[in-house]
Design a protein around this motif. Structure first.
Motif, PDB file in Angstrom:
ATOM      1  N   GLN A   1      -2.696  -7.815 -12.663  1.00 31.51           N
ATOM      2  CA  GLN A   1      -3.524  -8.988 -12.963  1.00 31.51           C
ATOM      3  C   GLN A   1      -2.762 -10.285 -12.735  1.00 31.51           C
ATOM      4  O   GLN A   1      -3.305 -11.254 -12.205  1.00 31.51           O
ATOM      5  N   MET A   2      -1.492 -10.315 -13.140  1.00 27.02           N
ATOM      6  CA  MET A   2      -0.652 -11.504 -12.925  1.00 27.02           C
ATOM      7  C   MET A   2      -0.472 -11.779 -11.439  1.00 27.02           C
ATOM      8  O   MET A   2      -0.472 -12.921 -10.995  1.00 27.02           O
ATOM      9  N   ARG A   3      -0.337 -10.694 -10.626  1.00 32.54           N
ATOM     10  CA  ARG A   3      -0.204 -10.892  -9.179  1.00 32.54           C
ATOM     11  C   ARG A   3      -1.473 -11.487  -8.589  1.00 32.54           C
ATOM     12  O   ARG A   3      -1.429 -12.384  -7.759  1.00 32.54           O
TER      13      ARG A   3
ATOM     14  N   TYR B   1       6.124  -8.524  -8.063  1.00 27.32           N
ATOM     15  CA  TYR B   1       5.237  -7.495  -8.590  1.00 27.32           C
ATOM     16  C   TYR B   1       5.774  -6.103  -8.283  1.00 27.32           C
ATOM     17  O   TYR B   1       5.853  -5.233  -9.147  1.00 27.32           O
ATOM     18  N   THR B   2       6.185  -5.882  -7.030  1.00 26.07           N
ATOM     19  CA  THR B   2       6.704  -4.574  -6.621  1.00 26.07           C
ATOM     20  C   THR B   2       7.975  -4.226  -7.385  1.00 26.07           C
ATOM     21  O   THR B   2       8.159  -3.097  -7.860  1.00 26.07           O
ATOM     22  N   LYS B   3       8.857  -5.204  -7.529  1.00 26.14           N
ATOM     23  CA  LYS B   3      10.131  -4.960  -8.220  1.00 26.14           C
ATOM     24  C   LYS B   3       9.907  -4.627  -9.691  1.00 26.14           C
ATOM     25  O   LYS B   3      10.461  -3.646 -10.223  1.00 26.14           O
ATOM     26  N   LEU B   4       9.072  -5.429 -10.384  1.00 26.46           N
ATOM     27  CA  LEU B   4       8.831  -5.200 -11.809  1.00 26.46           C
ATOM     28  C   LEU B   4       8.095  -3.889 -12.046  1.00 26.46           C
ATOM     29  O   LEU B   4       8.364  -3.169 -13.008  1.00 26.46           O
ATOM     30  N   ARG B   5       7.154  -3.554 -11.164  1.00 22.43           N
ATOM     31  CA  ARG B   5       6.425  -2.303 -11.310  1.00 22.43           C
ATOM     32  C   ARG B   5       7.362  -1.109 -11.163  1.00 22.43           C
ATOM     33  O   ARG B   5       7.286  -0.113 -11.893  1.00 22.43           O
ATOM     34  N   GLY B   6       8.293  -1.190 -10.192  1.00 24.51           N
ATOM     35  CA  GLY B   6       9.258  -0.110 -10.012  1.00 24.51           C
ATOM     36  C   GLY B   6      10.145   0.074 -11.234  1.00 24.51           C
ATOM     37  O   GLY B   6      10.463   1.193 -11.636  1.00 24.51           O
ATOM     38  N   GLN B   7      10.542  -1.079 -11.833  1.00 20.05           N
ATOM     39  CA  GLN B   7      11.380  -1.008 -13.034  1.00 20.05           C
ATOM     40  C   GLN B   7      10.640  -0.326 -14.190  1.00 20.05           C
ATOM     41  O   GLN B   7      11.215   0.487 -14.929  1.00 20.05           O
TER      42      GLN B   7
ATOM     43  N   SER C   1       4.814 -13.299  -7.417  1.00 18.69           N
ATOM     44  CA  SER C   1       4.641 -12.994  -5.998  1.00 18.69           C
ATOM     45  C   SER C   1       4.515 -11.482  -5.796  1.00 18.69           C
ATOM     46  O   SER C   1       4.765 -10.683  -6.712  1.00 18.69           O
ATOM     47  N   ALA C   2       4.156 -11.085  -4.563  1.00 19.88           N
ATOM     48  CA  ALA C   2       4.026  -9.665  -4.265  1.00 19.88           C
ATOM     49  C   ALA C   2       5.363  -8.950  -4.392  1.00 19.88           C
ATOM     50  O   ALA C   2       5.449  -7.809  -4.853  1.00 19.88           O
TER      51      ALA C   2
ATOM     52  N   GLN D   1       0.816  -1.205   0.000  1.00 20.59           N
ATOM     53  CA  GLN D   1       0.000   0.000   0.000  1.00 20.59           C
ATOM     54  C   GLN D   1       0.852   1.259   0.000  1.00 20.59           C
ATOM     55  O   GLN D   1       0.534   2.248  -0.667  1.00 20.59           O
ATOM     56  N   GLU D   2       1.961   1.230   0.783  1.00 25.24           N
ATOM     57  CA  GLU D   2       2.861   2.385   0.796  1.00 25.24           C
ATOM     58  C   GLU D   2       3.472   2.616  -0.575  1.00 25.24           C
ATOM     59  O   GLU D   2       3.576   3.763  -1.043  1.00 25.24           O
TER      60      GLU D   2
END
Length: 254
Positions: free
Chosen positions: A229-231, A241-247, A237-238, A198-199
């Motif tokens: 959607q994949m998450r 997801y966070t790592k790929l989204r940041g990239q 995994s979460a 959430q943060e």
């Protein structure tokens, strides 16, 4: 990721063939003893002959050959069942690569089903079901378990989809589903991960709002939507997801 249908069928087969391997080894030892001293010692002849009589159709030498093949067949089917147990928990990428081998195993399972069915039908035709009821009931149970396992294996294999590959931007960002391992959950871990997500969502939403409405920003939103959607589907995994989204965000705001 556990494929419950494949795991269930594999467990059923492994139980049967664990007993079958032990039984065939005992049968092999009995045949060797009978081969050397069976005819000279009446007690051994009376004790072992009922066990090995089906293998004596072509003589004592062929009896040993048939029993060795039976032992090897039981061991192979036990290995087959343990292979399916292993495949029930591997990642989708490796599962797709092993499909050809699993189809070969299914063919071997069909041959085994045919052999047991022929044995049972031949017993019923020659002497009736009740003449040798213990053997025929055992064959019936074994045959039903084999058919059930075959159905479970076929269902588990057929419902698998190919790995998801998402292409993003002009440089074609590909996200391939990684090997999934069983998650280890501890008390409070879910809440911590959710709070961190959430943060990150708050920070990255603020960043996205400052982007100009352009083709690049639309691609970024679509890419994040696909990752989300994949998450939700459990493909990543979460943490991934966070790592790929940041990239993705860093790539589009440079």
């Amino acid at each position: 990721m556990k494929r419950k249908s494949i795991l269930t069928g594999a467990v059923l087969l492994s139980i049967i063939y664990s007993f079958a391997v032990v039984g065939t080894i005992v049968l092999g030892a009995a045949s060797i003893i009978y081969f050397f001293v069976g005819q000279s010692i009446q007690v051994i002849n009376d004790l072992f002959l009922p066990l090995i009589s089906p293998f004596l159709i072509f003589g004592k030498v062929w009896m040993l050959v048939f029993i060795v093949l039976t032992i090897l067949g039981a061991i192979f089917m036990l290995v087959l069942s343990t292979r399916f147990m292993k495949y029930s928990g591997i990642g989708n990428d490796i599962f797709q690569k092993k499909k050809s081998l699993m189809i070969f195993y299914l063919i071997c399972l069909i041959l085994a089903i045919g052999g047991y069915a022929y044995w049972l039908v031949n017993n019923i035709i020659s002497s009736g079901f009740t003449a040798n009821i213990v053997v025929n009931v055992t064959l019936t149970v074994v045959l039903v378990i084999h058919v059930l396992s075959f159905i479970l294996f076929s269902y588990g294999i057929s419902k698998e989809i190919s790995p998801i590959i998402a292409q993003e931007s002009e440089k074609e960002i590909s996200v391939v589903k990684t090997e999934q391992r069983p998650a280890i959950y501890t008390a409070g871990l879910d809440e911590i991960v959710e709070e961190q997500k959430q943060e990150e969502d708050v920070k990255e939403v603020k960043t996205v709002k400052h982007l100009e409405e352009s083709a690049s920003s639309k691609k970024l939103v679509e890419s994040i939507g696909k990752l989300d959607q994949m998450r939700k589907e459990g493909a990543i995994s979460a943490q991934e997801y966070t790592k790929l989204r940041g990239q993705l965000i860093r790539k589009f705001i440079k």
